[in-house]
Design a protein around this motif. Structure first.
Motif, short mmCIF file in Angstrom:
data_model
loop_
_atom_site.label_atom_id
_atom_site.label_comp_id
_atom_site.label_asym_id
_atom_site.label_seq_id
_atom_site.Cartn_x
_atom_site.Cartn_y
_atom_site.Cartn_z
N HIS A 141 51.16 1.97 -45.01
CA HIS A 141 50.41 3.21 -45.14
C HIS A 141 51.28 4.42 -44.85
CE1 HIS A 141 48.19 6.43 -42.97
NE2 HIS A 141 47.47 6.41 -44.07
N ARG A 145 51.87 7.45 -47.52
CA ARG A 145 51.24 8.75 -47.21
C ARG A 145 52.31 9.84 -47.23
NH1 ARG A 145 46.37 10.82 -43.83
NH2 ARG A 145 47.16 12.79 -43.11
N LEU A 284 44.12 10.04 -55.20
CA LEU A 284 44.09 11.50 -55.10
C LEU A 284 42.99 12.09 -55.97
CD1 LEU A 284 47.91 11.88 -55.05
CD2 LEU A 284 46.40 12.77 -53.29
N GLY A 287 39.71 10.93 -54.22
CA GLY A 287 39.64 11.58 -52.90
C GLY A 287 39.35 13.06 -53.01
N LEU A 334 31.33 12.60 -47.59
CA LEU A 334 31.46 11.14 -47.59
C LEU A 334 30.65 10.63 -46.40
CD1 LEU A 334 35.22 10.37 -48.40
CD2 LEU A 334 33.23 10.30 -49.92
N MET A 337 33.00 5.59 -43.80
CA MET A 337 34.19 4.80 -44.09
C MET A 337 33.97 3.48 -43.37
SD MET A 337 36.95 6.00 -45.78
CE MET A 337 36.69 7.36 -46.90
N ARG A 339 35.71 -0.11 -41.50
CA ARG A 339 36.85 -0.79 -40.91
C ARG A 339 36.47 -2.25 -40.71
NH1 ARG A 339 38.58 3.43 -42.35
NH2 ARG A 339 39.81 4.95 -41.17
N TYR A 362 29.94 8.98 -40.70
CA TYR A 362 30.32 10.38 -40.43
C TYR A 362 29.10 11.30 -40.47
CZ TYR A 362 35.11 8.82 -41.50
OH TYR A 362 36.32 8.17 -41.52
N ALA A 390 34.07 14.96 -40.82
CA ALA A 390 33.94 14.75 -42.27
C ALA A 390 35.27 14.36 -42.92
CB ALA A 390 33.37 16.01 -42.94
N PHE A 391 36.39 14.77 -42.31
CA PHE A 391 37.70 14.38 -42.85
C PHE A 391 38.22 13.11 -42.19
CE2 PHE A 391 38.26 19.13 -43.68
CZ PHE A 391 38.18 19.01 -45.06
N TYR A 393 39.48 10.73 -38.93
CA TYR A 393 40.19 10.96 -37.68
C TYR A 393 41.36 9.98 -37.61
CZ TYR A 393 40.85 11.50 -32.61
OH TYR A 393 41.36 11.75 -31.37
N ILE A 395 45.14 8.21 -38.13
CA ILE A 395 46.24 8.13 -39.10
C ILE A 395 45.77 8.28 -40.55
CG2 ILE A 395 47.70 6.71 -37.58
CD1 ILE A 395 47.05 4.33 -39.47
N CYS A 398 42.02 12.82 -43.63
CA CYS A 398 42.22 13.29 -45.00
C CYS A 398 43.51 14.09 -45.18
CB CYS A 398 41.03 14.16 -45.41
SG CYS A 398 41.21 14.78 -47.08
N VAL A 399 44.34 13.62 -46.11
CA VAL A 399 45.61 14.29 -46.35
C VAL A 399 45.39 15.58 -47.18
CG1 VAL A 399 46.34 13.18 -48.52
CG2 VAL A 399 48.03 13.62 -46.77
C1 HEM Z 1 35.72 18.46 -48.42
C2 HEM Z 1 36.61 17.70 -49.04
C3 HEM Z 1 37.11 16.36 -48.54
C4 HEM Z 1 36.54 15.50 -47.64
C5 HEM Z 1 35.26 15.67 -46.84
C6 HEM Z 1 37.43 14.36 -47.54
C7 HEM Z 1 37.20 13.25 -46.71
C8 HEM Z 1 38.11 12.22 -46.51
C9 HEM Z 1 37.90 11.15 -45.58
C10 HEM Z 1 36.66 10.90 -44.75
C11 HEM Z 1 39.01 10.36 -45.62
C12 HEM Z 1 39.25 9.08 -44.81
C13 HEM Z 1 39.63 9.44 -43.42
C14 HEM Z 1 39.68 8.30 -42.45
O1 HEM Z 1 39.62 7.13 -42.86
O2 HEM Z 1 39.81 8.58 -41.25
C15 HEM Z 1 39.91 10.96 -46.57
C16 HEM Z 1 41.15 10.46 -46.88
C17 HEM Z 1 41.90 10.93 -47.92
N1 HEM Z 1 41.65 12.04 -48.70
FE1 HEM Z 1 40.14 13.34 -48.47
N2 HEM Z 1 38.48 14.52 -48.39
C18 HEM Z 1 38.34 15.74 -49.02
C19 HEM Z 1 39.19 16.31 -49.94
C20 HEM Z 1 40.35 15.73 -50.39
C21 HEM Z 1 41.25 16.30 -51.36
C22 HEM Z 1 41.09 17.67 -52.01
C23 HEM Z 1 42.25 15.38 -51.58
C24 HEM Z 1 43.43 15.45 -52.50
C25 HEM Z 1 43.48 16.03 -53.64
C26 HEM Z 1 41.97 14.24 -50.71
C27 HEM Z 1 42.76 13.11 -50.62
C28 HEM Z 1 42.63 12.15 -49.65
C29 HEM Z 1 43.58 11.05 -49.48
C30 HEM Z 1 44.81 10.79 -50.32
C31 HEM Z 1 43.13 10.30 -48.39
C32 HEM Z 1 43.77 9.05 -47.77
C33 HEM Z 1 44.48 9.43 -46.47
C34 HEM Z 1 45.08 8.24 -45.73
O3 HEM Z 1 44.60 7.12 -45.87
O4 HEM Z 1 46.05 8.45 -44.99
N3 HEM Z 1 40.83 14.48 -50.02
N4 HEM Z 1 39.34 12.10 -47.09
#
Ligand code: HEM
Length: 449
Positions: A141, A145, A284, A287, A334, A337, A339, A362, A390-391, A393, A395, A398-399
């Motif tokens: 990962h 990332r 991407l 996400g 979302l 998630m 685990r 969440y 919401a994003f 927590y 590693i 949300c990137v």
């Molecule tokens: C309000 C908008 C967004 C919300 C609420 C959101 C939410 C999330 C959440 C809940 C996760 C998983 C976190 C976890 O497991 O702890 C995540 C991971 C991710 N998100 Fe977002 N996301 C948003 C926007 C975006 C955008 C704009 C992108 C890219 C264009 C994106 C790309 C990703 C990617 C690549 C991951 C995987 C990160 C990892 O596993 O290290 N997200 N997001």
């Protein structure tokens, strides 16, 4: 596992304009096969999608937080799972990523399990599996990332801001006044796909394909309708073929600042197989799609539901950055998630067994009264709005969070500049899903303040 070359056998021009969307296909399937509809009988089985489409989930989660914030439900259409509903417990689980895995090998990141039997019965070369780093554990990962993270630095946000602002302004200027229209289609989808098209330097005229693909790739409920697997697979093949062409094109050009070019020319790419590259592109798209889209709709719905907050936004534009955080908390696009436990463990007094599925709600954490006062109310002055989960927590946090925040801030700023007040003025339809939490349709009318 299929190769990209095989994936590229798909038709050159996808027939997306005539194909049903994932939710249309799912609706049609359950209409034709009512017996296949999942049956949920337990109040705390919050995997059932009716509570999200009817917006009645709030009291059920509140009940769990008050009585048993960590509890196990068994025998549901998604099997047995633990509900993790408090802010504290979710943070705790996410801070132990080796013990509570995200890996696809154990079932991945959503409540639905892969159809292992069918998958293992297929010859390996025919499996169409897209490995994504959101569903991987350390150390893999970490490396993957790192490949995409440079696209989301503060400097990159500055570089993209002008373009996003221009597209947002143009779109807002084109909206009808004194007429009811669907905000989801005209604004949320348009701005979100537009932003992804900018990020990938994706052909502008085809940008709605991103929405179409993302819906098919990210619809968790499709796992309850296995006969639709082939349709889903053919959509994913189309997508892979399209990206294959873009990839070939970019690989032969000098490095550019778009995400595809950045990934191709990054040294870490050498360690990624073509399918991993594709998987991460899909990640991407998915996400960045439903999430930002549904927050854009959620903002409008919430400001209309709490007119005092809309007034505050109109009078005090300096509150916009905090309003963005609060709207993300309030909407939580979302809902969960997942685990999977890699070992037996004790979670605040609950005996978790190796292989158990933990669902991190969440939606519930962001209404946790231990952290947020009057949590069911939108309050754009809320001091700790940023503590929302919401994003996620840890590693996997949300990137793309910075990019999402940028887009939402620009949307509110540009609405404010135009003194736009958006009223809900017709149908409100929510997404029928336990994963993506948002709106299918939101009919509105614009006036001025
Ligand atoms: C309000 C908008 C967004 C919300 C609420 C959101 C939410 C999330 C959440 C809940 C996760 C998983 C976190 C976890 O497991 O702890 C995540 C991971 C991710 N998100 Fe977002 N996301 C948003 C926007 C975006 C955008 C704009 C992108 C890219 C264009 C994106 C790309 C990703 C990617 C690549 C991951 C995987 C990160 C990892 O596993 O290290 N997200 N997001």
């Amino acid at each position: 596992m299929a190769t990209i070359a095989q994936a590229a056998d798909a038709p050159e021009k996808p027939q997306w304009r005539t194909s049903p969307t994932a939710s249309e296909a799912l609706d049609a399937f359950f209409r034709e096969h009512p017996e296949a509809r999942p049956v949920h009988t337990q109040r705390w089985d919050v995997s059932r999608s009716d509570i999200y489409v009817e917006d009645t989930w709030g009291p059920i989660f509140a009940e769990m937080r008050a009585q048993e914030p960590i509890n196990k439900v068994t025998g549901t259409p998604y099997g047995d799972y633990w509900n993790i509903t408090s802010h504290k417990a979710i943070q705790h689980v996410e801070s132990l990523p080796d013990l509570y895995s995200s890996s696809w090998e154990y079932g991945g990141i959503t409540i639905s399990d892969p159809d292992w039997e069918k998958m293992l019965a297929e010859p390996e070369e025919e499996r169409f599996q897209l490995p994504m780093f959101i569903a991987m554990d350390r150390p893999k990962h970490t490396g993957q990332r790192r490949t995409v993270a440079p696209a989301f630095t503060p400097a990159e946000m500055v570089r993209m801001e002008q373009d996003i602002r221009m597209r947002t302004a143009e779109l807002l200027d084109s909206l009808p006044r004194g007429e009811v229209f669907d905000w989801v289609d005209k604004v949320s989808i348009e701005l979100t796909t537009g932003m992804l098209a900018i990020l990938f330097d994706f052909p502008w005229e085809d940008r709605r394909l991103l929405t179409f693909w993302s819906d098919w790739a990210g619809d968790v409920e499709l796992s309850l309708a296995r006969p639709l697997d082939d349709e889903r697979r053919s959509v994913l093949h189309e997508m892979a073929a399209y990206f294959q062409q873009l990839w070939n094109q970019r690989a032969n050009e000098d490095p550019k600042p778009d995400l595809i070019s950045m990934m191709i020319h990054s040294p870490a790419m050498n360690q990624m197989s073509p399918m991993e590259f594709m998987g991460n592109l899909v990640l991407l798209i998915v996400g960045g799609n439903d999430t930002t889209r549904n927050t854009m709709s959620g903002i409008i719905h919430a400001l209309d539901k709490f007119p005092d907050q809309r007034k505050l936004f109109e009078q005090r534009p300096e509150l916009i950055p905090n309003a963005v955080q609060e709207c993300i908390r309030y909407q939580t696009p979302l809902a969960h998630m997942r685990r999977t436990a890699t070992e037996d463990s004790d979670l605040f007094g609950h005996a978790i067994k190796k292989g158990d599925k933990l669902i991190l709600w969440y939606l519930s954490a962001n209404r946790d009264e231990q952290v947020f006062d009057d949590a069911d109310k939108l309050d754009i002055t809320r001091e700790n709005a940023r503590r929302h989960l919401a994003f996620g927590y840890g590693i996997h946090r949300c990137v793309g969070a910075r990019l999402a925040e940028l887009q939402l801030r620009i949307l509110l700023e540009e609405m404010h500049k135009r003194r736009m007040r958006v009223h809900v003025a017709g149908d409100v339809e929510r997404v029928r899903a336990n994963f993506v939490h948002g709106f299918r349709k939101l009919e509105v009318e614009i006036t001025s303040f």
